[in-house]
Design a protein around this motif. Sequence first.
Motif, short mmCIF file in Angstrom:
data_model
loop_
_atom_site.label_atom_id
_atom_site.label_comp_id
_atom_site.label_asym_id
_atom_site.label_seq_id
_atom_site.Cartn_x
_atom_site.Cartn_y
_atom_site.Cartn_z
N LEU A 24 0.82 -1.21 0.00
CA LEU A 24 0.00 0.00 0.00
C LEU A 24 0.85 1.26 0.00
O LEU A 24 0.51 2.25 -0.66
CB LEU A 24 -0.97 0.00 1.20
CG LEU A 24 -1.88 1.22 1.32
CD1 LEU A 24 -2.78 1.36 0.10
CD2 LEU A 24 -2.71 1.15 2.59
N SER A 25 1.98 1.27 0.69
CA SER A 25 2.83 2.47 0.74
C SER A 25 3.32 2.86 -0.65
O SER A 25 3.38 4.04 -0.99
CB SER A 25 4.01 2.25 1.68
OG SER A 25 4.80 1.16 1.23
N SER A 28 0.16 4.07 -2.76
CA SER A 28 -0.27 5.42 -2.40
C SER A 28 0.71 6.47 -2.91
O SER A 28 0.30 7.53 -3.39
CB SER A 28 -0.49 5.55 -0.89
OG SER A 28 0.69 5.30 -0.18
N LEU A 92 -3.54 6.26 7.63
CA LEU A 92 -2.42 5.36 7.95
C LEU A 92 -2.75 4.39 9.09
O LEU A 92 -2.42 3.20 8.99
CB LEU A 92 -1.16 6.16 8.26
CG LEU A 92 -0.54 6.88 7.06
CD1 LEU A 92 0.66 7.71 7.50
CD2 LEU A 92 -0.16 5.90 5.98
N ASN A 95 -4.69 1.69 7.63
CA ASN A 95 -4.13 1.13 6.40
C ASN A 95 -5.12 1.18 5.25
O ASN A 95 -5.43 0.17 4.61
CB ASN A 95 -3.66 -0.31 6.61
CG ASN A 95 -2.25 -0.38 7.10
OD1 ASN A 95 -1.43 0.48 6.80
ND2 ASN A 95 -1.96 -1.40 7.89
N ARG A 96 -5.61 2.39 4.97
CA ARG A 96 -6.65 2.55 3.94
C ARG A 96 -6.46 3.89 3.23
O ARG A 96 -6.15 4.89 3.85
CB ARG A 96 -8.01 2.50 4.61
CG ARG A 96 -9.19 2.75 3.71
CD ARG A 96 -10.47 2.80 4.54
NE ARG A 96 -11.57 3.32 3.80
CZ ARG A 96 -12.48 2.60 3.17
NH1 ARG A 96 -12.41 1.29 3.20
NH2 ARG A 96 -13.46 3.17 2.51
N THR A 119 -6.54 -1.04 0.14
CA THR A 119 -6.17 -1.61 1.44
C THR A 119 -5.15 -2.72 1.23
O THR A 119 -5.13 -3.34 0.16
CB THR A 119 -7.40 -2.19 2.18
OG1 THR A 119 -8.00 -3.19 1.35
CG2 THR A 119 -8.43 -1.12 2.51
N PRO A 120 -4.33 -3.00 2.25
CA PRO A 120 -3.42 -4.14 2.11
C PRO A 120 -4.22 -5.44 2.00
O PRO A 120 -5.30 -5.56 2.59
CB PRO A 120 -2.61 -4.13 3.41
CG PRO A 120 -2.81 -2.78 3.99
CD PRO A 120 -4.14 -2.31 3.52
N GLY A 125 0.79 -8.55 3.12
CA GLY A 125 0.98 -7.11 3.26
C GLY A 125 1.78 -6.47 2.14
O GLY A 125 1.86 -5.25 2.05
N THR A 128 -1.71 -5.09 -2.56
CA THR A 128 -2.76 -4.13 -2.24
C THR A 128 -4.04 -4.48 -2.99
O THR A 128 -4.02 -4.61 -4.22
CB THR A 128 -2.33 -2.70 -2.62
OG1 THR A 128 -1.12 -2.38 -1.90
CG2 THR A 128 -3.41 -1.68 -2.29
#
Length: 182
Positions: A24-25, A28, A92, A95-96, A119-120, A125, A128
């Motif tokens: 996800l990081s 995003s 954060l 996680n969304r 979301t993850p 993890g 996504t």
Amino acid sequence: VLCGGGVRGMSTVQERKGIYTLPLSVVSAAIWDKYDGHGLVKDVLVLGRTVDEAGRMHSRRLLTMMGNPPAIFKPFFGTRPFYLLEEVTVDLPANRMEVQVVNMSFTSFIESSSTSVYTPCDNDGNRTDYTITVRTSASIRGGGWAGAGMARKLEEFVSGRLMGNVKEGEKVLMKWAEGASE
């Protein structure tokens, strides 16, 4: 039927679900930069960025787009720019990330919006999950049943174009991620 003799088509809703093979990081970060070098996006104006008490980041951007619609729709769209309002919320702690985009042009006869949620993956993890929902609703003044048919075609065109943009966005995001990892 609308006041003044217009006809509104039935709303068109399309949804796409998928998985990015990225955390996800990274997804995003790519979304923040996805408009750089995008063929249809001519300008991005940041209207505001804030962080609320819960630690969620909110961003509002106005996108200026240029496109060339099929000849049948040129009477409606022409070749002038159109504008989209994008609102992004990054949560954060949860996680969304949610991205909402609303058409700000041509609202007298077409309403369109999309909502994307990232979301993850529950079991990995480093991947996504995402769901993108596109909604369109058109109205044509006058024209009776022919107007209803045209409204439906306009909804299908806009909805299909937006889903095509979603697919293109997926490619841009993956290309950005590949470049960032090099």
